[in-house]
Design a protein around this motif. Structure first.
Motif, PDB file in Angstrom:
ATOM      1  N   LEU A   1      95.444  39.462  15.628  1.00  0.00           N
ATOM      2  CA  LEU A   1      94.402  38.955  16.506  1.00  0.00           C
ATOM      3  C   LEU A   1      93.036  39.381  15.985  1.00  0.00           C
ATOM      4  O   LEU A   1      92.922  40.308  15.176  1.00  0.00           O
ATOM      5  CB  LEU A   1      94.616  39.485  17.927  1.00  0.00           C
ATOM      6  N   PHE A   2      92.005  38.716  16.464  1.00  0.00           N
ATOM      7  CA  PHE A   2      90.635  39.087  16.084  1.00  0.00           C
ATOM      8  C   PHE A   2      90.208  40.302  16.907  1.00  0.00           C
ATOM      9  O   PHE A   2      89.457  40.187  17.884  1.00  0.00           O
ATOM     10  CB  PHE A   2      89.668  37.933  16.361  1.00  0.00           C
ATOM     11  N   LEU A   3      90.671  41.473  16.523  1.00  0.00           N
ATOM     12  CA  LEU A   3      90.358  42.694  17.251  1.00  0.00           C
ATOM     13  C   LEU A   3      89.845  43.752  16.276  1.00  0.00           C
ATOM     14  O   LEU A   3      90.371  43.884  15.163  1.00  0.00           O
ATOM     15  CB  LEU A   3      91.596  43.243  17.964  1.00  0.00           C
ATOM     16  N   GLU A   4      88.856  44.521  16.721  1.00  0.00           N
ATOM     17  CA  GLU A   4      88.362  45.609  15.884  1.00  0.00           C
ATOM     18  C   GLU A   4      89.489  46.569  15.536  1.00  0.00           C
ATOM     19  O   GLU A   4      89.569  47.077  14.411  1.00  0.00           O
ATOM     20  CB  GLU A   4      87.233  46.344  16.613  1.00  0.00           C
ATOM     21  N   ARG A   5      90.367  46.819  16.505  1.00  0.00           N
ATOM     22  CA  ARG A   5      91.494  47.734  16.279  1.00  0.00           C
ATOM     23  C   ARG A   5      92.364  47.285  15.114  1.00  0.00           C
ATOM     24  O   ARG A   5      92.962  48.108  14.415  1.00  0.00           O
ATOM     25  CB  ARG A   5      92.337  47.845  17.554  1.00  0.00           C
ATOM     26  N   LYS A   6      92.456  45.988  14.900  1.00  0.00           N
ATOM     27  CA  LYS A   6      93.301  45.464  13.827  1.00  0.00           C
ATOM     28  C   LYS A   6      92.682  45.636  12.437  1.00  0.00           C
ATOM     29  O   LYS A   6      93.315  45.322  11.431  1.00  0.00           O
ATOM     30  CB  LYS A   6      93.583  43.976  14.058  1.00  0.00           C
ATOM     31  N   GLY A   7      91.446  46.110  12.388  1.00  0.00           N
ATOM     32  CA  GLY A   7      90.805  46.329  11.098  1.00  0.00           C
ATOM     33  C   GLY A   7      90.073  45.129  10.545  1.00  0.00           C
ATOM     34  O   GLY A   7      89.777  45.066   9.348  1.00  0.00           O
ATOM     35  N   ILE A   8      89.737  44.192  11.422  1.00  0.00           N
ATOM     36  CA  ILE A   8      89.123  42.959  10.942  1.00  0.00           C
ATOM     37  C   ILE A   8      87.734  43.199  10.346  1.00  0.00           C
ATOM     38  O   ILE A   8      87.326  42.508   9.396  1.00  0.00           O
ATOM     39  CB  ILE A   8      89.065  41.904  12.074  1.00  0.00           C
ATOM     40  N   LEU A   9      87.002  44.200  10.837  1.00  0.00           N
ATOM     41  CA  LEU A   9      85.675  44.486  10.280  1.00  0.00           C
ATOM     42  C   LEU A   9      85.797  44.983   8.843  1.00  0.00           C
ATOM     43  O   LEU A   9      85.004  44.605   7.973  1.00  0.00           O
ATOM     44  CB  LEU A   9      84.951  45.519  11.143  1.00  0.00           C
ATOM     45  N   ASP A  10      86.801  45.813   8.584  1.00  0.00           N
ATOM     46  CA  ASP A  10      87.031  46.287   7.220  1.00  0.00           C
ATOM     47  C   ASP A  10      87.476  45.152   6.314  1.00  0.00           C
ATOM     48  O   ASP A  10      87.114  45.112   5.128  1.00  0.00           O
ATOM     49  CB  ASP A  10      88.090  47.388   7.222  1.00  0.00           C
ATOM     50  N   PHE A  11      88.254  44.236   6.849  1.00  0.00           N
ATOM     51  CA  PHE A  11      88.729  43.095   6.056  1.00  0.00           C
ATOM     52  C   PHE A  11      87.549  42.267   5.559  1.00  0.00           C
ATOM     53  O   PHE A  11      87.497  41.893   4.376  1.00  0.00           O
ATOM     54  CB  PHE A  11      89.672  42.248   6.906  1.00  0.00           C
ATOM     55  N   VAL A  12      86.602  42.004   6.446  1.00  0.00           N
ATOM     56  CA  VAL A  12      85.432  41.210   6.059  1.00  0.00           C
ATOM     57  C   VAL A  12      84.566  41.980   5.068  1.00  0.00           C
ATOM     58  O   VAL A  12      84.075  41.417   4.082  1.00  0.00           O
ATOM     59  CB  VAL A  12      84.630  40.808   7.313  1.00  0.00           C
ATOM     60  N   GLU A  13      84.403  43.279   5.318  1.00  0.00           N
ATOM     61  CA  GLU A  13      83.602  44.095   4.405  1.00  0.00           C
ATOM     62  C   GLU A  13      84.222  44.113   3.006  1.00  0.00           C
ATOM     63  O   GLU A  13      83.510  44.051   1.995  1.00  0.00           O
ATOM     64  CB  GLU A  13      83.483  45.515   4.941  1.00  0.00           C
ATOM     65  N   MET A  14      85.554  44.159   2.947  1.00  0.00           N
ATOM     66  CA  MET A  14      86.206  44.193   1.636  1.00  0.00           C
ATOM     67  C   MET A  14      86.042  42.859   0.910  1.00  0.00           C
ATOM     68  O   MET A  14      85.936  42.819  -0.320  1.00  0.00           O
ATOM     69  CB  MET A  14      87.680  44.538   1.802  1.00  0.00           C
ATOM     70  N   ALA A  15      86.028  41.762   1.651  1.00  0.00           N
ATOM     71  CA  ALA A  15      85.784  40.465   1.026  1.00  0.00           C
ATOM     72  C   ALA A  15      84.396  40.431   0.388  1.00  0.00           C
ATOM     73  O   ALA A  15      84.201  39.796  -0.660  1.00  0.00           O
ATOM     74  CB  ALA A  15      85.929  39.350   2.056  1.00  0.00           C
ATOM     75  N   LYS A  16      83.446  41.119   1.024  1.00  0.00           N
ATOM     76  CA  LYS A  16      82.106  41.208   0.441  1.00  0.00           C
ATOM     77  C   LYS A  16      82.127  42.071  -0.816  1.00  0.00           C
ATOM     78  O   LYS A  16      81.451  41.768  -1.809  1.00  0.00           O
ATOM     79  CB  LYS A  16      81.134  41.801   1.463  1.00  0.00           C
ATOM     80  N   ARG A  17      82.874  43.147  -0.791  1.00  0.00           N
ATOM     81  CA  ARG A  17      82.915  44.070  -1.927  1.00  0.00           C
ATOM     82  C   ARG A  17      83.656  43.496  -3.130  1.00  0.00           C
ATOM     83  O   ARG A  17      83.356  43.853  -4.274  1.00  0.00           O
ATOM     84  CB  ARG A  17      83.612  45.375  -1.507  1.00  0.00           C
ATOM     85  N   LEU A  18      84.648  42.641  -2.860  1.00  0.00           N
ATOM     86  CA  LEU A  18      85.505  42.132  -3.933  1.00  0.00           C
ATOM     87  C   LEU A  18      85.451  40.603  -3.975  1.00  0.00           C
ATOM     88  O   LEU A  18      86.416  39.916  -3.653  1.00  0.00           O
ATOM     89  CB  LEU A  18      86.942  42.609  -3.720  1.00  0.00           C
ATOM     90  N   PRO A  19      84.315  40.059  -4.365  1.00  0.00           N
ATOM     91  CA  PRO A  19      84.161  38.590  -4.347  1.00  0.00           C
ATOM     92  C   PRO A  19      85.064  37.872  -5.346  1.00  0.00           C
ATOM     93  O   PRO A  19      85.245  36.653  -5.246  1.00  0.00           O
ATOM     94  CB  PRO A  19      82.680  38.393  -4.704  1.00  0.00           C
ATOM     95  N   GLN A  20      85.659  38.610  -6.288  1.00  0.00           N
ATOM     96  CA  GLN A  20      86.544  37.997  -7.280  1.00  0.00           C
ATOM     97  C   GLN A  20      87.934  37.699  -6.710  1.00  0.00           C
ATOM     98  O   GLN A  20      88.732  37.011  -7.360  1.00  0.00           O
ATOM     99  CB  GLN A  20      86.678  38.894  -8.514  1.00  0.00           C
ATOM    100  N   TYR A  21      88.238  38.197  -5.503  1.00  0.00           N
ATOM    101  CA  TYR A  21      89.533  37.980  -4.875  1.00  0.00           C
ATOM    102  C   TYR A  21      89.382  37.115  -3.632  1.00  0.00           C
ATOM    103  O   TYR A  21      88.351  37.144  -2.956  1.00  0.00           O
ATOM    104  CB  TYR A  21      90.182  39.310  -4.479  1.00  0.00           C
TER     105      TYR A  21
END
Length: 346
Positions: free
Chosen positions: A169-189
């Motif tokens: 689900l779209f919940l902070e508890r699920k780590g969705i904020l980290d998921f988006v941040e990692m997409a920013k950090r690793l644009p090659q993936y």
């Protein structure tokens, strides 16, 4: 012995972990040859209640008045209610009181893991608590039945492109904020999140995260199990950055599908999931970033066969027999209670 599997308002929770757990219970009881019904007006001996809506509490009380045994499934805790929906942190103490009132109506309380059992024991419920995994259907989540290339073609993923998925689900508890941040950090993936929640029910930070516009980030929404099975087979990494769980059925699905898997190092997974042995773990964004790079580029050993063994131990067939034993225990506890006079139905 006949069981009522009760889950009021199932349509509200169908796509959640609880919805999955209920479907697993049906298959587990069928595997064990235990008769069951989902109709509360049918005859039954044990009411197995999965939800915490008011109708569920009323059903438990009605079952007791009729001399039935009640097993209440503790899928939720105060701890995993926090950091979920709007005002969930402020409401968490009231939520704890409510679920405690529900769970206390059980002659026996079930919960998925030793960790969630330890949390509920701290609530002072005064009822026996058993941990029984939600289980995994290995006949369905079988890599041989999946088509990873179909998943990659659907999302236009190039043959050499690395793709990281998550489910929830779209919940902070699920780590969705980290998921988006990692997409920013690793644009090659490529990063793809499966699951959906009404954005009106979540805090602003989560709404902003889901609306993030990045060429390598996709929110695919809710998909049926066949599509999810293909995604597990076609991804380079299943990343489960959740901060709190009572088990995590989607994690068991990934392990069963032998998807390379990375989780957050949180207490629930201590003991049965071991870093570098049958899973990979990290804590901070920096350590997640390094682990993701190492896993998708095969710089660490492949532990997916060992991970599969974790799922195999929690097969539907094994869970069916554990549920049978739990129901028999509940019937024994119920028979030891003082006899109550049945009253009119609600």
């Amino acid at each position: 012995m006949k069981v009522l599997l009760y889950s009021g308002h199932l349509n509200w929770i169908y796509g959640s972990g609880v919805g999955r757990a209920i479907r697993h219970q049906k298959r587990a009881l069928e595997s064990a040859g235990i008769p069951y019904t989902t109709d509360p007006h049918d005859s039954y001996d044990v009411a197995h209640i999965n939800t915490i809506f008011p109708s569920s509490l009323l059903l438990a009380k009605k079952a007791h008045r009729q001399g039935k045994t009640v097993v209440y499934h503790g899928h939720s805790t105060q701890e995993d209610f926090r950091n979920s929906f709007l005002f969930s942190n402020q409401l968490a103490p009231l939520f704890k009181k409510w679920i405690s009132a529900c769970y206390r109506t059980g002659d026996l309380i079930l919960t998925p893991t030793p960790y969630s059992k330890s949390l509920l024991e701290g609530y002072g419920l005064g009822k026996p608590i058993l941990d029984v995994s939600n289980g995994i259907d290995l006949s369905y989540f079988d890599r041989a039945q999946a088509d990873g290339q179909r998943f990659r073609a659907q999302y236009n993923i190039a043959p050499q492109e690395k793709v990281i998925i998550s489910v929830g689900l779209f919940l902070e508890r699920k780590g969705i904020l980290d998921f988006v941040e990692m997409a920013k950090r690793l644009p090659q993936y490529r990063f793809i999140w499966f699951g959906h929640t009404d954005l009106h029910t979540v805090p602003a930070a989560v709404r902003r995260a889901v609306r993030t516009d990045l060429p390598n980030l996709t929110f695919a929404g809710y998909v049926e199990s066949d599509a999810l099975r293909d995604a597990y087979a076609g991804c380079d990494l299943y990343w489960f950055p959740t901060h709190e769980e009572t088990e995590g059925i989607v994690l068991l699905e990934a392990l069963a599908m032998r998807a390379p898997t990375l989780i957050r190092a949180i207490p629930i997974y201590e003991g049965w999931l071991r870093d570098g042995v049958n899973i990979y773990k990290a804590n901070s964004l920096d350590s997640f970033e390094q682990r993701i790079y190492d896993i998708v580029n095969h710089r660490v050993p492949d532990v997916t066969d060992a991970a599969y063994e974790v799922a195999r131990e929690r097969s539907i067939a094994a869970i069916g027999e554990q549920l049978r034993a739990a129901y028999e225990t509940a019937l024994q506890h119920h028979s030891a209670r003082p006899v109550q006079t049945a009253r009119a139905s609600l």
